[in-house]
Design a protein around this motif. Sequence first.
Motif, PDB file in Angstrom:
ATOM      1  N   GLU A 219      41.039  33.624  28.676  1.00  0.00           N
ATOM      2  CA  GLU A 219      42.217  32.782  28.401  1.00  0.00           C
ATOM      3  C   GLU A 219      43.244  33.826  27.846  1.00  0.00           C
ATOM      4  OE1 GLU A 219      40.190  28.754  26.912  1.00  0.00           O
ATOM      5  OE2 GLU A 219      40.841  29.991  25.346  1.00  0.00           O
ATOM      6  N   LEU A 220      43.037  34.762  27.166  1.00  0.00           N
ATOM      7  CA  LEU A 220      44.002  35.752  26.590  1.00  0.00           C
ATOM      8  C   LEU A 220      44.567  36.667  27.788  1.00  0.00           C
ATOM      9  CD1 LEU A 220      42.567  36.567  23.042  1.00  0.00           C
ATOM     10  CD2 LEU A 220      44.608  35.162  23.396  1.00  0.00           C
ATOM     11  N   LYS A 221      43.676  37.108  28.427  1.00  0.00           N
ATOM     12  CA  LYS A 221      44.187  37.968  29.558  1.00  0.00           C
ATOM     13  C   LYS A 221      44.897  36.924  30.601  1.00  0.00           C
ATOM     14  CE  LYS A 221      39.954  39.853  30.464  1.00  0.00           C
ATOM     15  NZ  LYS A 221      39.114  40.696  30.912  1.00  0.00           N
ATOM     16  N   GLU A 222      44.468  35.911  30.888  1.00  0.00           N
ATOM     17  CA  GLU A 222      45.258  35.147  32.023  1.00  0.00           C
ATOM     18  C   GLU A 222      46.524  34.883  31.423  1.00  0.00           C
ATOM     19  OE1 GLU A 222      42.666  32.125  33.686  1.00  0.00           O
ATOM     20  OE2 GLU A 222      44.554  30.830  33.995  1.00  0.00           O
ATOM     21  N   ILE A 223      46.718  34.035  30.083  1.00  0.00           N
ATOM     22  CA  ILE A 223      48.023  33.799  29.356  1.00  0.00           C
ATOM     23  C   ILE A 223      49.009  34.750  29.364  1.00  0.00           C
ATOM     24  CG2 ILE A 223      49.096  32.824  27.471  1.00  0.00           C
ATOM     25  CD1 ILE A 223      46.429  31.343  26.801  1.00  0.00           C
ATOM     26  N   HIS A 224      48.654  35.952  29.340  1.00  0.00           N
ATOM     27  CA  HIS A 224      49.417  37.073  28.824  1.00  0.00           C
ATOM     28  C   HIS A 224      49.520  37.877  30.113  1.00  0.00           C
ATOM     29  CE1 HIS A 224      50.330  36.155  24.774  1.00  0.00           C
ATOM     30  NE2 HIS A 224      49.006  35.799  24.736  1.00  0.00           N
ATOM     31  N   LYS A 225      48.853  37.835  31.522  1.00  0.00           N
ATOM     32  CA  LYS A 225      48.933  38.188  32.391  1.00  0.00           C
ATOM     33  C   LYS A 225      48.387  39.991  32.303  1.00  0.00           C
ATOM     34  CE  LYS A 225      51.988  35.272  34.825  1.00  0.00           C
ATOM     35  NZ  LYS A 225      51.804  34.044  33.746  1.00  0.00           N
ATOM     36  N   LYS A 226      47.378  40.003  31.876  1.00  0.00           N
ATOM     37  CA  LYS A 226      46.969  41.476  31.346  1.00  0.00           C
ATOM     38  C   LYS A 226      45.560  41.511  31.914  1.00  0.00           C
ATOM     39  CE  LYS A 226      50.768  42.884  29.400  1.00  0.00           C
ATOM     40  NZ  LYS A 226      51.641  43.883  30.247  1.00  0.00           N
ATOM     41  N   ASP A 227      45.049  42.931  32.081  1.00  0.00           N
ATOM     42  CA  ASP A 227      43.676  42.976  32.602  1.00  0.00           C
ATOM     43  C   ASP A 227      42.743  43.361  31.269  1.00  0.00           C
ATOM     44  OD1 ASP A 227      44.445  42.724  35.229  1.00  0.00           O
ATOM     45  OD2 ASP A 227      45.149  44.839  35.199  1.00  0.00           O
ATOM     46  N   SER A 228      43.179  43.547  29.992  1.00  0.00           N
ATOM     47  CA  SER A 228      42.355  43.829  29.134  1.00  0.00           C
ATOM     48  C   SER A 228      42.738  43.295  27.735  1.00  0.00           C
ATOM     49  CB  SER A 228      41.914  45.257  29.023  1.00  0.00           C
ATOM     50  OG  SER A 228      43.043  45.974  28.418  1.00  0.00           O
ATOM     51  N   ILE A 229      42.095  43.296  26.726  1.00  0.00           N
ATOM     52  CA  ILE A 229      42.230  42.709  25.697  1.00  0.00           C
ATOM     53  C   ILE A 229      43.266  43.805  24.889  1.00  0.00           C
ATOM     54  CG2 ILE A 229      41.420  42.350  23.096  1.00  0.00           C
ATOM     55  CD1 ILE A 229      41.516  39.790  24.965  1.00  0.00           C
TER      56      ILE A 229
END
Length: 243
Positions: A219-229
Amino acid sequence: MLVLQNLTKKFGDLTAVNNISFRVQKGEIFGLLGENGAGKTTTLRMLATILKPSSGTAKICGFDIKNEPDKVRGHIGILFGGEIGLYDRLTAAENIRYFAELNDMNKSEIDERLDYLAKTFQMEDFLNKKASKLSKGMKQKVAFARSIVHNPDIMLFDEPSSGLDVSALREVHRFILDCKKEGKVIVFSSHTMSEVEKLCDRIGIIHKGILAAEGTVGELKEIHKKDSIEEVFVKLVGGKNEI
Ligand SMILES: Nc1ncnc2c1ncn2[C@@H]1O[C@H](COP(=O)(O)OP(=O)(O)O)[C@@H](O)[C@H]1O
Ligand SMILES: [Mg+2]
């Protein structure tokens, strides 16, 4: 099982923990990720009823940390990083017993539990040795056993892996996963992203006392449009923070 409701702690003008809310279910590992000074330890100390919140509260197994700290204590196990804090002059067994007595367990309950824990953590050979004579790894096992002697529903780990070598780190991770298997609620803090990403069902990113984000790794990667934490963390906390 664990519900934080606008939990806040002020030290004078400093708001170390600012209005934090989240909930953690049985069998779930929740990771509090944040750099030094973010407010992780203060949050966990409030949950452990060591510190009183300035405002807001948390419910642990239905008990309020502010109004029913004695009831809360019986339901939590604590493993804080750094010094393990065994009494050198007591044996491994006596260290565990002492903690069990503080938790109002009677002798037969303690005997039975000690037997079980000695087997689980393979401590039979050194149970009656003084803590001062134990190796680091043995001490770590005693600390694990002590933290769950009263079979708590909720485990709080504050940077349990700080300063550990690789094998001790693996033991800590295995212990956390065993606690999950037993259906405990687990909250642990860390400033190591790979560790949090590997172990946690959900992550809360804490920055300057504020919960900046919360969700599963996906979810965090998707919401923030990033590939890693790590990239999510840098976006929320700022690029200059090397952790
Ligand atoms: N007992 C205290 N008195 C005053 N300030 C404190 C105290 N404990 C923590 N702080 C401050 O609160 C902030 C959060 O600290 P802490 O919860 O220890 O962060 P973390 O565990 O994430 O490194 C820091 O700025 C720290 O200096
Ligand atoms: Mg800390």
